[in-house]
Design a protein around this motif. Structure first.
Motif, PDB file in Angstrom:
ATOM      1  N   VAL A  12      67.035  57.044  46.427  1.00  0.00           N
ATOM      2  CA  VAL A  12      66.787  58.476  46.249  1.00  0.00           C
ATOM      3  C   VAL A  12      66.098  59.045  47.488  1.00  0.00           C
ATOM      4  O   VAL A  12      66.434  60.140  47.961  1.00  0.00           O
ATOM      5  N   MET A  13      65.141  58.306  48.048  1.00  0.00           N
ATOM      6  CA  MET A  13      64.451  58.755  49.263  1.00  0.00           C
ATOM      7  C   MET A  13      65.425  58.874  50.428  1.00  0.00           C
ATOM      8  O   MET A  13      65.374  59.842  51.196  1.00  0.00           O
ATOM      9  N   VAL A  14      66.315  57.907  50.561  1.00  0.00           N
ATOM     10  CA  VAL A  14      67.293  57.938  51.652  1.00  0.00           C
ATOM     11  C   VAL A  14      68.186  59.166  51.528  1.00  0.00           C
ATOM     12  O   VAL A  14      68.406  59.906  52.509  1.00  0.00           O
ATOM     13  N   MET A  15      68.716  59.414  50.326  1.00  0.00           N
ATOM     14  CA  MET A  15      69.593  60.569  50.135  1.00  0.00           C
ATOM     15  C   MET A  15      68.855  61.884  50.330  1.00  0.00           C
ATOM     16  O   MET A  15      69.409  62.855  50.859  1.00  0.00           O
ATOM     17  N   GLY A  16      67.584  61.942  49.914  1.00  0.00           N
ATOM     18  CA  GLY A  16      66.790  63.150  50.127  1.00  0.00           C
ATOM     19  C   GLY A  16      66.584  63.445  51.601  1.00  0.00           C
ATOM     20  O   GLY A  16      66.685  64.604  52.035  1.00  0.00           O
ATOM     21  N   LEU A  17      66.307  62.406  52.381  1.00  0.00           N
ATOM     22  CA  LEU A  17      66.130  62.590  53.826  1.00  0.00           C
ATOM     23  C   LEU A  17      67.434  63.012  54.498  1.00  0.00           C
ATOM     24  O   LEU A  17      67.436  63.882  55.376  1.00  0.00           O
ATOM     25  N   ILE A  18      68.546  62.414  54.091  1.00  0.00           N
ATOM     26  CA  ILE A  18      69.837  62.798  54.659  1.00  0.00           C
ATOM     27  C   ILE A  18      70.137  64.255  54.328  1.00  0.00           C
ATOM     28  O   ILE A  18      70.631  65.012  55.180  1.00  0.00           O
ATOM     29  N   PHE A  19      69.826  64.679  53.102  1.00  0.00           N
ATOM     30  CA  PHE A  19      70.012  66.077  52.705  1.00  0.00           C
ATOM     31  C   PHE A  19      69.230  67.001  53.638  1.00  0.00           C
ATOM     32  O   PHE A  19      69.765  67.999  54.143  1.00  0.00           O
ATOM     33  N   ALA A  20      67.968  66.669  53.907  1.00  0.00           N
ATOM     34  CA  ALA A  20      67.126  67.509  54.772  1.00  0.00           C
ATOM     35  C   ALA A  20      67.662  67.550  56.198  1.00  0.00           C
ATOM     36  O   ALA A  20      67.768  68.632  56.805  1.00  0.00           O
ATOM     37  N   PHE A  21      68.029  66.391  56.749  1.00  0.00           N
ATOM     38  CA  PHE A  21      68.514  66.345  58.134  1.00  0.00           C
ATOM     39  C   PHE A  21      69.862  67.044  58.286  1.00  0.00           C
ATOM     40  O   PHE A  21      70.095  67.736  59.283  1.00  0.00           O
ATOM     41  N   LEU A  22      70.758  66.871  57.309  1.00  0.00           N
ATOM     42  CA  LEU A  22      72.062  67.529  57.402  1.00  0.00           C
ATOM     43  C   LEU A  22      71.924  69.045  57.280  1.00  0.00           C
ATOM     44  O   LEU A  22      72.628  69.790  57.975  1.00  0.00           O
ATOM     45  N   LEU A  23      71.044  69.502  56.420  1.00  0.00           N
ATOM     46  CA  LEU A  23      70.813  70.946  56.289  1.00  0.00           C
ATOM     47  C   LEU A  23      70.310  71.519  57.608  1.00  0.00           C
ATOM     48  O   LEU A  23      70.781  72.569  58.068  1.00  0.00           O
ATOM     49  N   PHE A  24      69.370  70.839  58.231  1.00  0.00           N
ATOM     50  CA  PHE A  24      68.813  71.299  59.503  1.00  0.00           C
ATOM     51  C   PHE A  24      69.884  71.282  60.594  1.00  0.00           C
ATOM     52  O   PHE A  24      70.008  72.225  61.378  1.00  0.00           O
ATOM     53  N   THR A  25      70.700  70.219  60.632  1.00  0.00           N
ATOM     54  CA  THR A  25      71.769  70.116  61.622  1.00  0.00           C
ATOM     55  C   THR A  25      72.835  71.190  61.416  1.00  0.00           C
ATOM     56  O   THR A  25      73.423  71.692  62.377  1.00  0.00           O
ATOM     57  N   ALA A  26      73.075  71.559  60.149  1.00  0.00           N
ATOM     58  CA  ALA A  26      74.087  72.566  59.835  1.00  0.00           C
ATOM     59  C   ALA A  26      73.655  73.976  60.212  1.00  0.00           C
ATOM     60  O   ALA A  26      74.470  74.901  60.185  1.00  0.00           O
ATOM     61  N   GLY A  27      72.381  74.143  60.551  1.00  0.00           N
ATOM     62  CA  GLY A  27      71.897  75.470  60.934  1.00  0.00           C
ATOM     63  C   GLY A  27      70.777  75.998  60.073  1.00  0.00           C
ATOM     64  O   GLY A  27      70.396  77.172  60.182  1.00  0.00           O
ATOM     65  N   GLY A  28      70.243  75.142  59.183  1.00  0.00           N
ATOM     66  CA  GLY A  28      69.134  75.568  58.333  1.00  0.00           C
ATOM     67  C   GLY A  28      67.855  75.760  59.122  1.00  0.00           C
ATOM     68  O   GLY A  28      67.701  75.245  60.232  1.00  0.00           O
ATOM     69  N   ARG A  29      66.939  76.502  58.533  1.00  0.00           N
ATOM     70  CA  ARG A  29      65.664  76.790  59.193  1.00  0.00           C
ATOM     71  C   ARG A  29      64.756  75.557  59.204  1.00  0.00           C
ATOM     72  O   ARG A  29      64.797  74.729  58.294  1.00  0.00           O
ATOM     73  N   PHE A  30      63.898  75.486  60.231  1.00  0.00           N
ATOM     74  CA  PHE A  30      62.945  74.377  60.312  1.00  0.00           C
ATOM     75  C   PHE A  30      61.937  74.452  59.161  1.00  0.00           C
ATOM     76  O   PHE A  30      61.496  73.424  58.651  1.00  0.00           O
ATOM     77  N   GLN A  31      61.587  75.678  58.737  1.00  0.00           N
ATOM     78  CA  GLN A  31      60.661  75.836  57.606  1.00  0.00           C
ATOM     79  C   GLN A  31      61.249  75.225  56.339  1.00  0.00           C
ATOM     80  O   GLN A  31      60.529  74.586  55.553  1.00  0.00           O
ATOM     81  N   THR A  32      62.550  75.435  56.138  1.00  0.00           N
ATOM     82  CA  THR A  32      63.208  74.855  54.962  1.00  0.00           C
ATOM     83  C   THR A  32      63.216  73.331  55.050  1.00  0.00           C
ATOM     84  O   THR A  32      62.985  72.634  54.054  1.00  0.00           O
ATOM     85  N   PHE A  33      63.481  72.811  56.242  1.00  0.00           N
ATOM     86  CA  PHE A  33      63.478  71.367  56.476  1.00  0.00           C
ATOM     87  C   PHE A  33      62.120  70.762  56.114  1.00  0.00           C
ATOM     88  O   PHE A  33      62.043  69.767  55.383  1.00  0.00           O
TER      89      PHE A  33
END
Length: 364
Positions: free
Chosen positions: A155-176
């Motif tokens: 679960v931790m691994v998938m949560g981290l991948i979710f955060a990194f992919l969102l940031f890479t896709a153009g998400g805000r650093f605050q959201t990350f």
């Protein structure tokens, strides 16, 4: 894979002896799954990604998601309870872990969806509303994995991948950073809500403070013996190691030396030099995957390759920190080195899909 096969022969000798298994029990199985994985990898690499990438991604996601949902309801003859958790589906003499493929399916789903949903110009509030839908959907699966498979590490691994992919896709650093903070809170809640996890966490604190901060005293009733022996094995290996096949701590001291503690077993037999080679190979593999991601014109392909490289790196780092007591051990495999058919086949499939999309990469 060749290195993994070598240590699948060298490390589990004690387990093969006490369970009356053949001398080549683990290495033959590792070779079988690695050859199958290599065949899958090469076969996928030859396909046209514009036709097959999404089809294969949806198949992996849908089937693995169905199995994750079904796991709690399957009879014990199919989904046996081992150490209080249902993590495997038994298929004859083999065990299959759906969560290994589910991670690849989640990476595909996020890369497919973020390409269409995450765009520049969103306000922080709008972005939070957007990601809440993902958290609710994925949260159901993460709860099932946590509650019934007792697998906080995945679960931790998938949560981290979710955060990194969102940031890479153009998400805000605050959201990350907000997602990371939320993940820490979930981790703390998961520890406190389970007496067994809390006892293991205290045992880890006791070991870590004794090793690094002896002035701080943390009492624990539970032994963290596997990690103690892991540290002893690493220390015993020294610079050049004891020689392949000559490890001592694999002889009953480290029962999971061919799986969760494979890095400790390799360190004892090949020393710092051997581990340095492993680190270099893993970094080089991830670098090549990131290079493929960086050269993609299609955002979906870029995010998927980045997700696969990040998955390999996170699991390698988490396992390395765990076997050296720097973080609590989470039972995550070392990519391509730990014995386990599900992990080998899932990662081979992911690499095959990366090779498939590499044909669309820009050459300059």
């Amino acid at each position: 894979m060749l290195i993994g096969a070598l240590f699948s022969y060298s490390l589990p000798v004690y387990l093969e002896y006490v369970k009356h298994l053949g001398e080549y029990h683990f290495v033959f199985r590792y070779i079988f799954f690695s050859m199958l994985g290599f065949f899958i990898m090469i076969s996928l690499s030859k396909l046209n990604p514009d036709i097959w990438f999404e089809r294969i991604g949806w198949i992996i996601l849908i089937f693995s998601a169905i199995l994750v949902i079904a796991m709690p309801f399957l009879p014990e003859s199919i989904a046996p309870i081992i150490n209080g958790a249902r993590r495997w589906i038994k298929l004859g003499p083999f065990k299959f872990a759906p969560v290994e493929f589910f991670k690849i399916g989640v990476i595909f789903f996020l890369s497919w969806s973020f390409t269409r949903q995450v765009k520049g110009g969103y306000s922080f509030k709008e972005e939070i509303k957007l990601i809440m839908r993902y958290i609710i959907i994925l949260g159901v699966f993460w709860y099932l994995i946590l509650a019934y498979q007792s697998d906080l590490g995945q679960v931790m691994v998938m949560g981290l991948i979710f955060a990194f992919l969102l940031f890479t896709a153009g998400g805000r650093f605050q959201t990350f950073t907000l997602i990371l903070a939320g993940g820490i809170l979930v981790f703390i809640a998961a520890i406190l809500s389970s007496g067994y996890r809390y006892a293991r966490f205290k045992a880890w604190l006791h070991l870590m403070t004794n090793n690094f901060f002896p002035s701080i005293k943390v009492e624990s009733q539970m032994s963290y013996g596997q990690v103690k022996e892991s540290l002893n094995a690493i220390y015993h290996g020294g610079i050049i190691g004891q020689g392949i096949g000559n490890g001592v701590f694999k002889l009953g001291f480290l029962s999971d030396v061919h799986t969760d503690f494979v890095l400790a077993g390799i360190a004892e037999e090949t020393g710092i030099i051997g581990i340095s080679v492993i680190i270099f190979l893993m970094l080089f593999l991830v670098y090549r995957i990131y290079k493929i991601a960086n050269r993609q014109e299609k955002k979906e392909y870029q995010l998927f390759a980045f997700g696969v490289g990040t998955l390999i790196m996170i699991q390698f780092i988490f396992n390395g920190l765990g076997v050296t007591s720097l973080i609590p051990i989470k039972g995550l495999t070392v990519p391509f080195l730990s014995y386990g058919g599900s992990s080998l086949l899932a990662l081979s499939t992911a690499i095959g899909m990366v090779l498939m999309i590499s044909k669309k990469a820009k050459l300059s």
